[in-house]
Design a protein around this motif. Structure first.
Motif, PDB file in Angstrom:
ATOM      1  N   LEU A  98     172.761  25.872 105.289  1.00 16.37           N
ATOM      2  CA  LEU A  98     171.671  26.155 104.364  1.00 16.37           C
ATOM      3  C   LEU A  98     170.400  26.426 105.164  1.00 16.37           C
ATOM      4  O   LEU A  98     170.128  25.749 106.157  1.00 16.37           O
ATOM      5  N   ASP A  99     169.636  27.402 104.709  1.00 17.61           N
ATOM      6  CA  ASP A  99     168.388  27.788 105.352  1.00 17.61           C
ATOM      7  C   ASP A  99     167.288  27.752 104.292  1.00 17.61           C
ATOM      8  O   ASP A  99     167.272  28.586 103.383  1.00 17.61           O
ATOM      9  N   PHE A 100     166.409  26.762 104.369  1.00 17.32           N
ATOM     10  CA  PHE A 100     165.301  26.639 103.427  1.00 17.32           C
ATOM     11  C   PHE A 100     164.127  27.460 103.945  1.00 17.32           C
ATOM     12  O   PHE A 100     163.598  27.200 105.019  1.00 17.32           O
ATOM     13  N   ASP A 101     163.741  28.475 103.170  1.00 22.41           N
ATOM     14  CA  ASP A 101     162.612  29.326 103.535  1.00 22.41           C
ATOM     15  C   ASP A 101     161.302  28.810 102.959  1.00 22.41           C
ATOM     16  O   ASP A 101     160.234  29.070 103.511  1.00 22.41           O
ATOM     17  N   GLU A 102     161.394  28.107 101.827  1.00 27.08           N
ATOM     18  CA  GLU A 102     160.182  27.614 101.169  1.00 27.08           C
ATOM     19  C   GLU A 102     160.465  26.239 100.595  1.00 27.08           C
ATOM     20  O   GLU A 102     161.507  26.003  99.988  1.00 27.08           O
ATOM     21  N   PHE A 103     159.542  25.332 100.812  1.00 26.94           N
ATOM     22  CA  PHE A 103     159.576  24.024 100.169  1.00 26.94           C
ATOM     23  C   PHE A 103     158.137  23.568  99.988  1.00 26.94           C
ATOM     24  O   PHE A 103     157.489  23.119 100.927  1.00 26.94           O
ATOM     25  N   GLU A 104     157.620  23.756  98.781  1.00 28.00           N
ATOM     26  CA  GLU A 104     156.253  23.369  98.450  1.00 28.00           C
ATOM     27  C   GLU A 104     156.327  22.193  97.491  1.00 28.00           C
ATOM     28  O   GLU A 104     156.964  22.287  96.442  1.00 28.00           O
TER      29      GLU A 104
ATOM     30  N   SER B  95     153.465  16.654  91.201  1.00 30.96           N
ATOM     31  CA  SER B  95     154.264  16.835  89.986  1.00 30.96           C
ATOM     32  C   SER B  95     155.116  18.102  89.959  1.00 30.96           C
ATOM     33  O   SER B  95     155.821  18.346  88.986  1.00 30.96           O
ATOM     34  N   LYS B  96     155.070  18.906  91.015  1.00 31.03           N
ATOM     35  CA  LYS B  96     155.844  20.155  91.035  1.00 31.03           C
ATOM     36  C   LYS B  96     156.415  20.405  92.421  1.00 31.03           C
ATOM     37  O   LYS B  96     155.853  19.982  93.421  1.00 31.03           O
ATOM     38  N   ALA B  97     157.528  21.131  92.430  1.00 29.79           N
ATOM     39  CA  ALA B  97     158.124  21.557  93.700  1.00 29.79           C
ATOM     40  C   ALA B  97     158.714  22.943  93.509  1.00 29.79           C
ATOM     41  O   ALA B  97     159.316  23.235  92.470  1.00 29.79           O
ATOM     42  N   ASN B  98     158.531  23.798  94.506  1.00 28.21           N
ATOM     43  CA  ASN B  98     159.114  25.141  94.521  1.00 28.21           C
ATOM     44  C   ASN B  98     159.951  25.271  95.775  1.00 28.21           C
ATOM     45  O   ASN B  98     159.509  24.898  96.858  1.00 28.21           O
ATOM     46  N   LEU B  99     161.161  25.827  95.617  1.00 23.06           N
ATOM     47  CA  LEU B  99     162.067  25.978  96.750  1.00 23.06           C
ATOM     48  C   LEU B  99     162.726  27.340  96.740  1.00 23.06           C
ATOM     49  O   LEU B  99     162.993  27.905  95.684  1.00 23.06           O
ATOM     50  N   GLU B 100     162.999  27.810  97.937  1.00 22.18           N
ATOM     51  CA  GLU B 100     163.848  28.978  98.128  1.00 22.18           C
ATOM     52  C   GLU B 100     164.743  28.663  99.317  1.00 22.18           C
ATOM     53  O   GLU B 100     164.269  28.251 100.367  1.00 22.18           O
TER      54      GLU B 100
END
Length: 134
Positions: A90-96, A100-105
């Motif tokens: 797995l390669d995580f390009d985004e983890f914000e 109260s929120k999280a965005n992942l790619e």
């Protein structure tokens, strides 16, 4: 007085940091346990154990305690992946992550899948708000 303020600051900092680690672990574990990905994920045999590998490229903290296939998840650099001919990771390009929120790619290289996910935290529990797999 200065000592008291320093102690309060250190205590607060360590609480916030531990919450961030705990939140990160919860969210990433949800990602690797996502039902839609289970038929695609291939375990890698490392030291006699089947495990999942995540690319260590600085997006995620590598001290997260994650598990897959009954073993701890391993974090490896591109160089180690290349020299060991490992293609399933797995390669995580985004983890914000906010309070109260999280965005992942993230991508699963072996199957060339991309997953976009958004989480929201309510009542101290992280829930998937949206996901797209393509």
């Amino acid at each position: 007085m200065k000592f008291s303020l320093s102690l309060i600051f250190l205590s607060l900092s360590s609480f916030i940091f531990s919450q961030t680690i705990e939140d990160s672990q919860t969210i990433i574990q949800e990602c690797i346990d996502l039902a839609e990905l289970q038929q695609c994920l291939e375990p890698n045999e490392i030291d006699g154990n089947e495990t999942l590998i995540i690319l260590n490229d600085g997006v995620l903290q590598i001290d997260l305690k994650l598990y897959k296939f009954g073993s701890p998840v391993k974090f490896m650099t591109k160089k180690i992946l290349f020299f060991n001919n490992i293609r399933a990771f797995l390669d995580f390009d985004e983890f914000e992550l906010s309070d109260s929120k999280a965005n992942l790619e993230f991508h699963y290289n072996f199957e060339r899948l991309t997953t976009l996910m958004t989480f929201e935290k309510a009542d101290n529990d992280w829930k998937i708000k949206s996901k797209k797999i393509f």
